[in-house]
Design an enzyme around this catalytic site. Structure first.
Site, short mmCIF file in Angstrom:
data_model
loop_
_atom_site.label_atom_id
_atom_site.label_comp_id
_atom_site.label_asym_id
_atom_site.label_seq_id
_atom_site.Cartn_x
_atom_site.Cartn_y
_atom_site.Cartn_z
N LYS A 40 4.78 44.56 14.75
CA LYS A 40 5.51 43.68 13.82
C LYS A 40 4.59 42.54 13.39
O LYS A 40 4.05 41.82 14.23
CB LYS A 40 6.77 43.13 14.50
N ASP B 196 8.73 33.57 10.49
CA ASP B 196 10.13 34.01 10.41
C ASP B 196 11.04 32.79 10.35
O ASP B 196 11.40 32.22 11.37
CB ASP B 196 10.47 34.88 11.63
N LYS C 123 17.21 30.10 10.46
CA LYS C 123 17.18 29.69 11.88
C LYS C 123 17.38 28.18 12.00
O LYS C 123 17.06 27.45 11.07
CB LYS C 123 15.81 30.05 12.48
N ASP D 247 5.56 35.38 15.34
CA ASP D 247 6.37 36.57 15.11
C ASP D 247 5.51 37.76 14.64
O ASP D 247 6.04 38.82 14.33
CB ASP D 247 7.48 36.26 14.09
N ASP E 80 17.86 37.56 9.15
CA ASP E 80 16.99 37.20 10.27
C ASP E 80 16.65 38.42 11.14
O ASP E 80 15.78 38.35 12.00
CB ASP E 80 17.67 36.11 11.12
N GLU F 76 14.87 40.89 10.49
CA GLU F 76 13.92 41.43 9.51
C GLU F 76 12.88 42.35 10.15
O GLU F 76 12.35 43.23 9.48
CB GLU F 76 13.22 40.28 8.77
N ARG G 101 13.14 44.74 12.33
CA ARG G 101 13.54 46.15 12.33
C ARG G 101 13.46 46.76 10.94
O ARG G 101 13.23 47.96 10.80
CB ARG G 101 14.95 46.27 12.94
N1 BES Z 1 11.71 36.99 15.44
C1 BES Z 1 13.05 37.01 15.88
C2 BES Z 1 13.20 37.28 17.37
C3 BES Z 1 12.61 36.27 18.30
C4 BES Z 1 13.42 35.36 18.94
C5 BES Z 1 11.27 36.26 18.60
C6 BES Z 1 12.90 34.47 19.83
C7 BES Z 1 10.75 35.36 19.50
C8 BES Z 1 11.57 34.46 20.12
C9 BES Z 1 13.84 38.09 15.14
O1 BES Z 1 13.42 38.39 13.87
C10 BES Z 1 15.26 37.61 15.05
O2 BES Z 1 15.45 36.58 14.49
N2 BES Z 1 16.19 38.35 15.62
C11 BES Z 1 17.56 37.97 15.59
C12 BES Z 1 18.39 39.21 15.37
C13 BES Z 1 19.84 38.92 15.11
C14 BES Z 1 20.00 38.25 13.77
C15 BES Z 1 20.60 40.21 15.14
C16 BES Z 1 17.89 37.33 16.93
O3 BES Z 1 17.39 37.80 17.96
O4 BES Z 1 18.62 36.35 16.94
ZN ZN Z 2 11.36 37.98 13.51
ZN ZN Z 3 14.24 37.08 12.39
#
Ligand code: BES
Ligand code: ZN
Ligand code: ZN
Length: 484
Positions: free
Chosen positions: A253, A258, A265, A276, A335, A337, A339
């Site tokens: 990734k 992000d 966020k 990220d 968010d 993104e 996947r």
């Molecule tokens: N990049 C984040 C995940 C992340 C969180 C990485 C904390 C490092 C530290 C990812 O893109 C994300 O935001 N995922 C969301 C998914 C949700 C919206 C289903 C998450 O984990 O909150």
């Molecule tokens: Zn992310």
């Molecule tokens: Zn994200």
């Protein structure tokens, strides 16, 4: 850092410091008389990663003797040996030492221990200070002798392997630490090209137009909210003589920042989303090491690089995108993104003929809830291949843990308006994210590493600086290098 394997015993080596690992309850060995005294006063008892520094130690040619605690001997391992080497380097460079000699503990000798020792020393040396005017480089250790290791081709190769792997991991950390203004997707692509020409790999970068022609709607949907154009980085390693028709695809990734997109966020901690792209960095690091170690199988790296922003062209919650696979996705949360970009990269990897796939991604906050900052979450559609990845991780001391992938979890990704939704509701978020990816890996053996909790450490450890860890590099290298 210069590294020399020398057959001489540690006490005979001159230099700024001699380093020994000492265990709890240990009394003998070259530092025996000091250990007894230190234990009597409780100043140093060999507790894991405790240290004691003695000046002008009697019977040693070096000016200092550094004792590093190895903890309980029966619990000692290559992982702790690697970390003990890091502890030693971090103590010594704070004391102005330039040349040191370290002795491997008798408990763990031989080639794997030499590799781990060299790795740990070089990983301990690394600092996230590239953008400071006064870099700590000025205090770095310049030369390290590994004492009493013996010599010979096997140990020299082990030291070279350790160096290659540590340099690869430090390269991944360097990228993970770069702020997003200095490392947008096209800069990540430029770094990949530079790596390729440095190491003799083939590099191809698909630009936005190309991806549009091909139909990578999920990747482009994420990218469209940013002024920074996206890139799909493809690196190829091809062996001179392959011993297998297997073709390993490594995916990472590469979200260079992000913000969450319109599903934005919270401000608190958003600055950390520069890492990220740690999965992409781990894959680039692994390719650098593989180019040196030259395993006899084809490896293709794919890094979808994008910035997830909120620009006026940004995708909206509720948008439906068509992926390269033809499946449609309802983007319920912008968010989620990672996947989306990996969906198209997985399909493309299969189109390129990869027979096995491993991805590394800072994919979910949910994996941090499940496993904390200690273990990488592992997910797969293929038990036997997953077992191989876990064995590689274990051999490299990268702690991982497999989580379940029952088909029933797929229910939560149902969309009323498209083939699948990009979020799975409140529970088991790390698993539902993996289930989403599985739709695109299809029946190709695939393992997903969720490194969201392990790619960055908020506090320094005695053996490593604060910041990016480079997790994943060693496992990916070991998996490919020991392919059977
Ligand atoms: N990049 C984040 C995940 C992340 C969180 C990485 C904390 C490092 C530290 C990812 O893109 C994300 O935001 N995922 C969301 C998914 C949700 C919206 C289903 C998450 O984990 O909150
Ligand atoms: Zn992310
Ligand atoms: Zn994200």
């Amino acid at each position: 850092m210069k590294i020399n394997l020398v057959p001489d015993p540690i006490h005979s080596l001159p230099g700024d410091a001699a380093v020994l690992v000492a265990f709890e309850g240990q009394s003998g060995g070259p530092a025996g008389k000091f250990l007894e005294e230190l234990a009597a006063s409780r100043e140093f008892t060999g507790k894991l990663f405790d240290t004691a520094l003695l000046h002008w130690p009697e019977g040693f040619a070096a000016r200092r003797l550094l004792l590093v605690g190895g903890g309980k001997p029966e619990q000692f391992s290559l992982r702790l040996l690697r970390q003990a080497a890091g502890v030693a380097v971090r103590v010594l460079k704070g004391k102005g030492c330039r040349e040191a000699a370290m002795a491997l503990p008798e408990l763990l000798a031989g080639a794997p221990a030499v590799s781990a020792w060299v790795e740990g020393a070089m990983l301990g040396q690394w600092e996230p200070d590239r953008h400071k005017s006064e870099r700590e480089d000025s205090t770095a250790l310049e030369a390290l002798a590994v004492a009493g290791a013996g010599a010979g081709a096997e140990l020299e190769a082990a030291a070279a392997r350790g160096r290659a792997i540590a340099e690869a991991q430090n390269f991944a950390r360097e990228l993970g630490n770069e702020p997003s203004n200095r490392l947008p997707p096209l800069e990540l692509a430029r770094q990949a090209r530079e790596l390729a020409s440095r190491c003799g790999l083939d590099c191809e970068v698909l630009d936005q137009d190309r991806m549009r022609q091909m139909g990578m709607g999920a990747l482009l949907g994420v990218a469209q909210g940013s002024a920074e154009p996206p890139a799909l980085i493809v690196l190829r390693y091809r062996p001179e003589r392959a011993t297998t028709s297997d073709h390993l695809g490594l995916l990472g990734k590469g979200v260079t920042f992000d913000s969450g997109g319109l599903s934005i966020k919270p401000a608190d901690g958003m600055e950390k989303m520069k890492y990220d792209m740690a999965g992409g960095a781990a894959v680039l690091g692994a390719m650098q090491a593989l180019a040196q170690l030259k395993p006899p199988l084809a490896v293709t790296a794919l890094i979808p690089a994008v910035e997830n922003m909120t620009g006026s062209r940004a995708q909206r919650p509720g948008d439906i995108v068509t992926t390269l696979s033809g499946k449609t996705v309802e983007v319920l949360n912008t968010d989620a993104e990672g996947r989306l970009i990996l969906a198209d990269a997985l399909t493309y990897a299969r189109q390129l003929g990869c027979t096995h796939l491993v991805d590394a991604a800072t994919l979910t906050g949910a994996v941090v809830v499940a496993l904390g900052h200690l273990r990488v979450g592992v997910f797969s559609n293929h038990d036997a291949f997953q077992a191989r990845v876990l064995a590689a991780a274990d051999a490299e001391g990268e702690r991982m843990w497999a989580l379940p992938m029952d088909d029933d979890y797929k229910e939560s990704l149902k969309s009323a308006f498209a083939d699948v939704s990009n979020v799975g509701g409140r529970w088991a978020g790390a698993i539902t994210a993996a289930i989403f990816l599985k739709e695109f890996a299809q029946d190709t053996p695939w393992v997903h590493l969720d490194i969201a909790g392990t790619a960055w450490q908020d506090e320094a450890k005695p053996y490593a600086a604060k910041g990016p860890t480079g997790v994943g590099v060693r496992t990916l290298v070991r998996l490919a290098a020991d392919w059977v």
